[in-house]
Structure formats: C-alpha cells, structure tokens
Design a protein around this motif. Sequence first.
Motif, mmCIF file in Angstrom:
data_model
loop_
_atom_site.group_PDB
_atom_site.id
_atom_site.type_symbol
_atom_site.label_atom_id
_atom_site.label_comp_id
_atom_site.label_asym_id
_atom_site.label_seq_id
_atom_site.Cartn_x
_atom_site.Cartn_y
_atom_site.Cartn_z
ATOM 1 N N ALA A 1 -0.756 7.243 2.348
ATOM 2 C CA ALA A 1 -1.187 8.385 1.544
ATOM 3 C C ALA A 1 -2.603 8.176 1.027
ATOM 4 O O ALA A 1 -3.356 9.132 0.838
ATOM 5 N N ALA A 2 -2.944 6.919 0.786
ATOM 6 C CA ALA A 2 -4.266 6.588 0.279
ATOM 7 C C ALA A 2 -4.559 5.132 0.611
ATOM 8 O O ALA A 2 -3.658 4.360 0.950
ATOM 9 N N ARG A 3 -5.827 4.782 0.505
ATOM 10 C CA ARG A 3 -6.236 3.381 0.617
ATOM 11 C C ARG A 3 -6.961 2.994 -0.661
ATOM 12 O O ARG A 3 -7.824 3.737 -1.137
ATOM 13 N N VAL A 4 -6.602 1.843 -1.207
ATOM 14 C CA VAL A 4 -7.255 1.329 -2.402
ATOM 15 C C VAL A 4 -8.053 0.100 -1.990
ATOM 16 O O VAL A 4 -7.468 -0.927 -1.615
ATOM 17 N N HIS A 5 -9.367 0.238 -2.012
ATOM 18 C CA HIS A 5 -10.251 -0.830 -1.522
ATOM 19 C C HIS A 5 -9.801 -1.300 -0.141
ATOM 20 O O HIS A 5 -9.761 -2.500 0.143
ATOM 21 N N GLY A 6 -9.451 -0.339 0.700
ATOM 22 C CA GLY A 6 -9.088 -0.624 2.079
ATOM 23 C C GLY A 6 -7.637 -0.959 2.318
ATOM 24 O O GLY A 6 -7.197 -1.022 3.472
ATOM 25 N N GLU A 7 -6.856 -1.175 1.256
ATOM 26 C CA GLU A 7 -5.444 -1.522 1.412
ATOM 27 C C GLU A 7 -4.589 -0.262 1.279
ATOM 28 O O GLU A 7 -4.763 0.521 0.343
ATOM 29 N N ALA A 8 -3.660 -0.102 2.208
ATOM 30 C CA ALA A 8 -2.888 1.133 2.284
ATOM 31 C C ALA A 8 -1.847 1.236 1.177
ATOM 32 O O ALA A 8 -1.167 0.258 0.847
ATOM 33 N N VAL A 9 -1.738 2.438 0.624
ATOM 34 C CA VAL A 9 -0.604 2.817 -0.223
ATOM 35 C C VAL A 9 0.315 3.640 0.676
ATOM 36 O O VAL A 9 -0.045 4.744 1.081
ATOM 37 N N PRO A 10 1.476 3.110 1.061
ATOM 38 C CA PRO A 10 2.308 3.790 2.059
ATOM 39 C C PRO A 10 2.680 5.204 1.653
ATOM 40 O O PRO A 10 2.962 5.489 0.483
ATOM 41 N N ARG A 11 2.677 6.078 2.633
ATOM 42 C CA ARG A 11 3.082 7.460 2.394
ATOM 43 C C ARG A 11 4.529 7.513 1.916
ATOM 44 O O ARG A 11 4.898 8.417 1.160
ATOM 45 N N GLU A 12 5.323 6.543 2.296
ATOM 46 C CA GLU A 12 6.723 6.535 1.899
ATOM 47 C C GLU A 12 6.875 6.453 0.380
ATOM 48 O O GLU A 12 7.850 6.979 -0.162
ATOM 49 N N ASP B 1 -0.151 4.389 -10.492
ATOM 50 C CA ASP B 1 0.748 3.242 -10.614
ATOM 51 C C ASP B 1 0.186 2.045 -9.860
ATOM 52 O O ASP B 1 0.166 0.913 -10.374
ATOM 53 N N GLU B 2 -0.287 2.265 -8.640
ATOM 54 C CA GLU B 2 -0.836 1.169 -7.831
ATOM 55 C C GLU B 2 -2.077 0.573 -8.496
ATOM 56 O O GLU B 2 -2.220 -0.658 -8.583
ATOM 57 N N LEU B 3 -2.974 1.425 -8.976
ATOM 58 C CA LEU B 3 -4.182 0.932 -9.633
ATOM 59 C C LEU B 3 -3.839 0.144 -10.897
ATOM 60 O O LEU B 3 -4.448 -0.897 -11.182
#
Length: 231
Positions: free
Chosen positions: A6-17, A77-79
């Motif tokens: 769904a997104a990438r944070v500094h190149g690392e994927a946040v899964p769409r799931e 949440d990821e950030l």
Amino acid sequence: MTGEYAARVHGEAVPRERVEAFLRGSSTTPLRGAGNCATSHSAPAHDHGHTGALPKDRAAQAERQRRRWATQVVVIDELARRTCAERGLPAPSEVCPAAMLTVAESDVADLGSIVAAALAHSPAARALLTALESDQHIPEEAVRDYYERNRDRYLTPDALRRGVDPFGTATEPTDFLPYERARDGIGRELRQAAGRWAFFGWLDQARTGVEYAPGHEHPGDPSHPDHEHRH
C-alpha cells in the motif's frame, strides 16, 4: 491497484494486506472530521454506514476514499512503531481491531478523522503522543496567562447561578476558583495541546519518507480527481 504494498516507508513496503485487514474489520465509512488530516464524505455514505445504498459511481468513489483513509491510519501506525523503536519507547505490538474502534467526536474535531482513528487504533501512536506530551515544558507565566484570559472557565457554581459576568467589574475574588486550585489542570491541558502540536509536527516530517501505491494516496491529495480535503 498494482503491487502487493500500500505504501513504502523509506523504501520498505507496508503490505497491502494490512490495509485490507483494517478494512475487513470495519463496516463503517470514515468519520467526518476536521483539521489537516480530515476526510469527509457525502451525507448518504455517513447516513447508511456502507456503500451499498449509493449509486454505483458514488459507491466506487466512497470505497476508494475509504481505502485511502485506511491506508493513512495504517501508515501512521507503521511510522509510530518505527519512531517508538528509535526512541526506546515500549509499544505493544497488537493494534485495536477496526471493528472495535471508538473515536470521540471531540477528538475528530480537534485532531482530524485520520489522526483520531490512528490514535484509537495504534498503541505505538498513543505511546509516542504520551512521550511528546511529557516532553513539553509549560512555563508558569503561560499557565497564569491562560487563567487570566479565560476567567469564564473558573467561575464558581454559585457565581454561575447568580449570572456573574466573569469579565465585568462587579466581581469578587470569591466568584472564581483560586488560581492555586486551577493551576495543575491548566498545566495538563496546555501540555496536552502542545503535545498534539508536536505530534502533528512529527507526522508531517515522518511522512516525507512515505511513497503511496496507486489507489492508496491520501484522500485529500489534489493529484487525484475525487480528492476530498476540508478544513
């Protein structure tokens, strides 16, 4: 939508799931909100609580906006998890299921629907906000100034019953809660407000490292034609 993220944070994927799981747990549309992170929808979507009663094109738009809104919640949440780890803050790994989210209307009005939902959903975001609040130093002068400028908030019950004008000349010191009794509460309120501003500042900075997949952009992003962004 393409890809598995769904997104990438500094190149690392946040899964769409993660976004899909959040959406599966929620049967409602995003809350109407205000502020920098707010997203709003047409009245029928809010009235019905789902997209089935909308015309096909409007239902599709509402679903796109719902996915974009949910992506923002998951990304915050990821950030926050990453920032908590950097700061050495303990943050539970479990998040509140979307189906169990309860967000106070006052929080939506003050924070915007996305940030309010993220704080309800994410223990990491709450831990970070708490830490940012504790970092704030409120000078005594600021507390005293708030008390003096908001005298109406500190009228005693008896003064309220008598209809005392808090800013008029015909007042007595006994008409007001003494400063010494109001001081701690004012300090807490000002720290909370300053902490929230710090949280917004952190989020603005943290988002600079986020790249969204097509279909997951911020619901207020003006680069897509059906954006909605109200203040």
